[in-house]
Every structure is written in structure tokens, then in C-alpha cells.
Design an enzyme around this catalytic site. Sequence first.
Site, PDB file in Angstrom:
ATOM      1  N   SER A   1       0.073  -5.090 -15.961  1.00 14.98           N
ATOM      2  CA  SER A   1      -0.129  -6.036 -16.693  1.00 14.98           C
ATOM      3  C   SER A   1       1.055  -6.208 -18.123  1.00 14.98           C
ATOM      4  O   SER A   1       0.354  -5.914 -18.965  1.00 14.98           O
ATOM      5  CB  SER A   1      -1.991  -6.289 -16.649  1.00 14.98           C
ATOM      6  OG  SER A   1      -2.765  -6.729 -15.430  1.00 14.98           O
TER       7      SER A   1
HETATM    8  N1  SAH Z   1      -4.600  -2.649 -14.380  1.00 12.71           N
HETATM    9  C1  SAH Z   1      -3.560  -2.642 -13.938  1.00 12.71           C
HETATM   10  C2  SAH Z   1      -3.340  -4.269 -12.988  1.00 12.71           C
HETATM   11  C3  SAH Z   1      -2.323  -4.024 -11.850  1.00 12.71           C
HETATM   12  S1  SAH Z   1      -2.237  -5.263 -11.780  1.00 12.71           S
HETATM   13  C4  SAH Z   1      -2.449  -2.287 -14.352  1.00 12.71           C
HETATM   14  O1  SAH Z   1      -2.336  -2.852 -15.955  1.00 12.71           O
HETATM   15  O2  SAH Z   1      -1.620  -1.559 -14.407  1.00 12.71           O
HETATM   16  C5  SAH Z   1      -3.992  -5.625 -10.160  1.00 12.71           C
HETATM   17  C6  SAH Z   1      -4.425  -5.369  -9.042  1.00 12.71           C
HETATM   18  O3  SAH Z   1      -4.973  -4.894  -8.768  1.00 12.71           O
HETATM   19  C7  SAH Z   1      -3.319  -3.822  -8.730  1.00 12.71           C
HETATM   20  O4  SAH Z   1      -2.806  -2.260  -8.573  1.00 12.71           O
HETATM   21  C8  SAH Z   1      -3.906  -4.752  -6.967  1.00 12.71           C
HETATM   22  O5  SAH Z   1      -3.390  -3.121  -5.562  1.00 12.71           O
HETATM   23  C9  SAH Z   1      -5.421  -4.383  -6.973  1.00 12.71           C
HETATM   24  N2  SAH Z   1      -5.868  -4.754  -6.533  1.00 12.71           N
HETATM   25  C10 SAH Z   1      -5.288  -5.931  -5.933  1.00 12.71           C
HETATM   26  N3  SAH Z   1      -6.775  -6.658  -5.300  1.00 12.71           N
HETATM   27  C11 SAH Z   1      -7.590  -5.822  -5.063  1.00 12.71           C
HETATM   28  C12 SAH Z   1      -9.179  -5.435  -4.438  1.00 12.71           C
HETATM   29  N4  SAH Z   1      -9.956  -5.745  -3.374  1.00 12.71           N
HETATM   30  N5  SAH Z   1     -10.547  -4.297  -4.475  1.00 12.71           N
HETATM   31  C13 SAH Z   1      -9.392  -3.109  -5.270  1.00 12.71           C
HETATM   32  N6  SAH Z   1      -8.395  -3.787  -6.196  1.00 12.71           N
HETATM   33  C14 SAH Z   1      -7.143  -5.117  -5.806  1.00 12.71           C
END
Ligand code: SAH
Length: 213
Positions: A64
Site C-alpha cells: 500500500s
Molecule cells: N498491507 C499490505 C497490503 C497488500 S495489498 C502491504 O502493505 O503490503 C492487499 C493484500 O490483501 C494482498 O496481499 C492480497 O493478496 C490480500 N488479500 C486479498 N483478498 C484477501 C482475502 N480474502 N484474505 C486475505 N488476504 C487477502
Amino acid sequence: MKDTPKHQGLRKKLINQLIEKGIRSKEILTVINKIPRHFFIDKDFESHAYIDKAFPIGSEQTISQPYTVAFQTSLLELKENEKVLEIGTGSGYQTAILIELKAKVYTIERQHHLFRKAKKNLPLLGYYPEIIKYGDGYLGLKEHAPFDKILITAGAVEIPKKLLLQLKIGGVMIIPVGNNTQKMTHVLRTGENKYQKKIFGEFSFVPMLKNKN
Ligand code: SAH
């Protein structure tokens, strides 16, 4: 991996940008200043780590944007030792921020590749979540509920009911809700079946996916 004076200088600049964009919390700015964000993205792209943008981390996901991380974290209004459920571990950067802020973090990631990477990387950097789980965030972690705070870092079409039920009464969920863009939604659980919603602007997240589709 090294955290050089150059990286530290770039982080200072990023902090100034976050202040200009309205981030006020000293604690949050301090931990963003402390944590080397370039440790959470591919080594070949480390020059991108201190630009205030989301960046690809593989499996079609992104780390993010720093402003978004700071904004969501501010809305959580964390207190020491609070139990936080994070959905979307991704790179683990947000997880590290929460741990630096002294939260007890339970985090779930549904992309196996990212889960494995974060599970290995976080302890190497000195960050120990209570639980880092490979699974579907829509289900939450019933066996560890209730949580003081729940943070969703992917865009959900609607607020998952199962997660609402895992919130303490008096607890807060921060969740981006919407299809193409998402409204940052603050949900306060005020009673057994009572919730108060507030909206805090538009953001753009990767989607919170169901099951394995
Ligand atoms: N907090 C992370 C954000 C990553 S983007 C960072 O800053 O690196 C959002 C993340 O949510 C992705 O890695 C994606 O794979 C995950 N995601 C999407 N749907 C999900 C679900 N149903 N359960 C768990 N994770 C999920």
C-alpha cells in the site's frame, strides 16, 4: 539488506510529504521514519520504496501507498497491547508498523507466495506477529476473537459480516468499501447488534478476493 544514510534521507523526505498531506500522529510518523520500507519490496526496485505510491509485490498485489498506510493506521487509534486483526498481510509492511506501535497482530494473507515471503521476512527484521495465517480473510480468526481493532488492507465490495462479529464491543474496524474505488469506512461496534459507520474519503485498493477465485 542495508539501511544506508541515503535510505534514511529519503525516508525523512517521505515523512515531510506525509505531514504535508495531513498525517499528524507523531507516533505513526516516527515508526514510518524508523522502518526501512525498502526491506519489503524487491531489491531491484528499492529506489521506489520512498515514493509515496503503491508498488507491485508479486501475485498481482501491491504494497500500500505510505500515505494510505499512515491514514488507515491513524484511524485505528491504537493503544498499547491491543489485539489487531489485519486482513491482507501482503509485504508485511503494515504488519511491521502495527507491531512497532505495540499492537498484538493477527494477520491473514490469501496469496500463498506472499504469505510465505512475509512469514519468513518479518521475523528476520525483528517483527513477530502473534499469528500469520495463510487463508481467507473473509472468515477472520474466530478462535482468537474478539479483536480491539480490525484493519482491512484490500477493497471489499461490502463489509464482511463474520468480521463484524469478531470485533469487541467498543472496537473499531477500518475497511475500504467499494468496487473501482473505495470509501474508507470506520465502523465502531457500539453494542451486540449495533454499529456506527463513518466515511473518510476515497481510496484505491486491490480487491479483497473471495475463496480462491
Ligand atoms: N498491507 C499490505 C497490503 C497488500 S495489498 C502491504 O502493505 O503490503 C492487499 C493484500 O490483501 C494482498 O496481499 C492480497 O493478496 C490480500 N488479500 C486479498 N483478498 C484477501 C482475502 N480474502 N484474505 C486475505 N488476504 C487477502
